[in-house]
Scaffold this motif. Structure first.
Motif, PDB file in Angstrom:
ATOM      1  N   LYS A  41       0.816  -1.220   0.000  1.00 38.36           N
ATOM      2  CA  LYS A  41       0.000   0.000   0.000  1.00 38.36           C
ATOM      3  C   LYS A  41       0.848   1.269   0.000  1.00 38.36           C
ATOM      4  O   LYS A  41       0.420   2.302  -0.497  1.00 38.36           O
ATOM      5  N   TYR A  42       2.076   1.192   0.485  1.00 39.03           N
ATOM      6  CA  TYR A  42       2.966   2.356   0.479  1.00 39.03           C
ATOM      7  C   TYR A  42       3.205   2.872  -0.938  1.00 39.03           C
ATOM      8  O   TYR A  42       3.491   4.052  -1.135  1.00 39.03           O
ATOM      9  N   LEU A  43       3.109   2.001  -1.944  1.00 39.55           N
ATOM     10  CA  LEU A  43       3.316   2.425  -3.328  1.00 39.55           C
ATOM     11  C   LEU A  43       2.242   3.397  -3.801  1.00 39.55           C
ATOM     12  O   LEU A  43       2.453   4.166  -4.735  1.00 39.55           O
ATOM     13  N   TYR A  44       1.086   3.363  -3.157  1.00 40.71           N
ATOM     14  CA  TYR A  44      -0.042   4.195  -3.564  1.00 40.71           C
ATOM     15  C   TYR A  44      -0.049   5.570  -2.900  1.00 40.71           C
ATOM     16  O   TYR A  44      -0.847   6.419  -3.254  1.00 40.71           O
ATOM     17  N   LYS A  45       0.856   5.777  -1.930  1.00 40.01           N
ATOM     18  CA  LYS A  45       0.929   7.081  -1.274  1.00 40.01           C
ATOM     19  C   LYS A  45       1.698   8.044  -2.165  1.00 40.01           C
ATOM     20  O   LYS A  45       2.839   7.805  -2.529  1.00 40.01           O
ATOM     21  N   ASN A  46       1.055   9.146  -2.523  1.00 41.33           N
ATOM     22  CA  ASN A  46       1.726  10.102  -3.415  1.00 41.33           C
ATOM     23  C   ASN A  46       2.553  11.104  -2.620  1.00 41.33           C
ATOM     24  O   ASN A  46       2.691  10.990  -1.401  1.00 41.33           O
ATOM     25  N   GLY A  49       1.103  12.606   0.495  1.00 42.62           N
ATOM     26  CA  GLY A  49       0.741  11.694   1.569  1.00 42.62           C
ATOM     27  C   GLY A  49      -0.630  11.057   1.486  1.00 42.62           C
ATOM     28  O   GLY A  49      -1.076  10.453   2.467  1.00 42.62           O
ATOM     29  N   ILE A  50      -1.323  11.179   0.363  1.00 39.71           N
ATOM     30  CA  ILE A  50      -2.613  10.511   0.235  1.00 39.71           C
ATOM     31  C   ILE A  50      -2.493   9.335  -0.733  1.00 39.71           C
ATOM     32  O   ILE A  50      -1.611   9.305  -1.582  1.00 39.71           O
ATOM     33  N   TYR A  51      -3.374   8.380  -0.593  1.00 37.53           N
ATOM     34  CA  TYR A  51      -3.377   7.235  -1.489  1.00 37.53           C
ATOM     35  C   TYR A  51      -4.042   7.642  -2.801  1.00 37.53           C
ATOM     36  O   TYR A  51      -5.099   8.281  -2.805  1.00 37.53           O
ATOM     37  N   SER A  52      -3.393   7.280  -3.907  1.00 34.83           N
ATOM     38  CA  SER A  52      -3.939   7.673  -5.206  1.00 34.83           C
ATOM     39  C   SER A  52      -3.448   6.766  -6.313  1.00 34.83           C
ATOM     40  O   SER A  52      -2.514   5.989  -6.149  1.00 34.83           O
ATOM     41  N   ILE A  53      -4.112   6.914  -7.452  1.00 35.22           N
ATOM     42  CA  ILE A  53      -3.688   6.338  -8.727  1.00 35.22           C
ATOM     43  C   ILE A  53      -3.204   7.512  -9.566  1.00 35.22           C
ATOM     44  O   ILE A  53      -3.846   8.564  -9.607  1.00 35.22           O
ATOM     45  N   ASN A  54      -2.065   7.365 -10.233  1.00 31.86           N
ATOM     46  CA  ASN A  54      -1.568   8.415 -11.124  1.00 31.86           C
ATOM     47  C   ASN A  54      -2.065   8.093 -12.529  1.00 31.86           C
ATOM     48  O   ASN A  54      -1.574   7.179 -13.183  1.00 31.86           O
TER      49      ASN A  54
END
Length: 110
Positions: A41-46, A49-54
């Motif tokens: 899940k750390y890969l999704y933190k931008n 500091g929020i979780y996202s999809i680029n």
């Protein structure tokens, strides 16, 4: 893209910007998601500091979306996403086959 579609996109961009050969604009945007239920899940933190999809999006001069790639975790930079998507391969193959004056406009992230 057919030759007719390509020429139409170039004409539309030229009418609006006076820049020759542009077929689209490219950029990435972060789409917020809930915290993934995965070990990675750390890969999704931008970077804020929020979780996202680029999500990488290419649109034409009329703001019609022509390409979307929305599978990359938020930590990935725009330039990284561009390097690994099919659209990049398409534009490289056009260039390698001798096609010129066939451009995308992007920001410094690319």
């Amino acid at each position: 893209m057919t030759v007719k579609e390509e020429n139409k996109r170039k004409e539309d961009f030229y009418r609006k910007t006076k820049i020759l050969g542009v077929v689209g604009c490219v950029d990435c945007t972060h789409i917020s998601i809930q915290c993934p239920k995965t070990e990675a899940k750390y890969l999704y933190k931008n970077n804020i500091g929020i979780y996202s999809i680029n999500a990488l999006i290419i649109c034409d001069a009329n703001l019609v979306v022509r390409y979307v790639d929305a599978i990359h975790p938020g930590e990935n930079e725009d330039s990284f996403v561009w390097e690994i998507i099919a659209a990049n391969e398409y534009f490289k193959s056009m260039y390698d086959s001798g096609k010129r004056h066939f451009w995308l406009i992007g920001d410094l992230g690319f």
